[in-house]
Design a protein around this motif. Structure first.
Motif: not given
Length: 192
Positions: A75-87
């Motif tokens: 889905q793109g970088m946005g989903s990775s940023l969300r996952a990283g911030l959640a971690s």
């Protein structure tokens, strides 16, 4: 301060070669990016992986990193940023310094400069190259929920940064880093 490395991309414009595993100085590119964050001052490093996650785990030496698998990496970088911030949430970090795996021209000195501009949990800091915003970027912990709420597609935090443009501290890094991306076959020349 925690380092947050976005390394989940599948390298669509590179024939489907995951960027994290591109060879750089004899090792996977993701190892170089982690070393830059650590040398620059990030004791804790979270690495968001996605494309070929099992191969990244097997082939890259990422000891001591928190590996965050993003099943929605396509889905793109946005989903990775969300996952990283959640971690990072609830872990005690006051800020996240976000870096991209496909920018090997950005080294530890740029990371140090951006980290040094941290002032509070509401800090919003971007490296600048001749005045233009670039990476790495630092998000104080109070900003994470707002950034995650607007992160989508390949735009990551772009919408949030645009909305909060006047609050951004820019740190010039053009004298110590080159902000090119490895996106196409022609860009691979930067890795040689």
């Amino acid at each position: 301060m925690a380092g947050l490395l976005l390394a989940a991309g599948g390298g669509r414009r590179l024939g489907g070669r995951p960027k994290a595993l591109l060879p750089y100085r004899g090792r996977p590119l993701v190892e170089h990016a982690v070393r830059v964050l650590r040398t620059g001052g990030c004791a804790e490093v979270h690495v968001v992986i996605g494309a070929a996650a099992d191969r990244v785990r097997a082939e890259a030496a990422l000891d001591g990193c928190v590996l965050v698998e993003n099943p929605e990496w396509e889905q793109g970088m946005g989903s990775s940023l969300r996952a990283g911030l959640a971690s990072l949430a609830g872990g005690g970090a006051r800020a996240a310094l976000v870096s991209l795996v496909d920018q090997p021209g950005i080294g530890a000195e740029a990371v140090r400069r951006v980290l040094a501009a941290y002032a509070s949990p509401s800090s919003l800091v971007c490296a600048a190259y001749d005045g233009k915003r670039g990476h790495p970027v630092l998000f104080g912990a109070e900003r994470w929920a707002g950034i995650a709420a607007t992160a989508s597609g390949d735009r990551g935090a772009r919408a949030y940064l645009k909305e909060h443009e006047t609050e951004i501290t820019r740190v010039e890094c053009g004298d110590v880093a080159e902000a090119f991306d490895i996106d196409t076959e022609a860009d691979l020349a930067h890795l040689r």
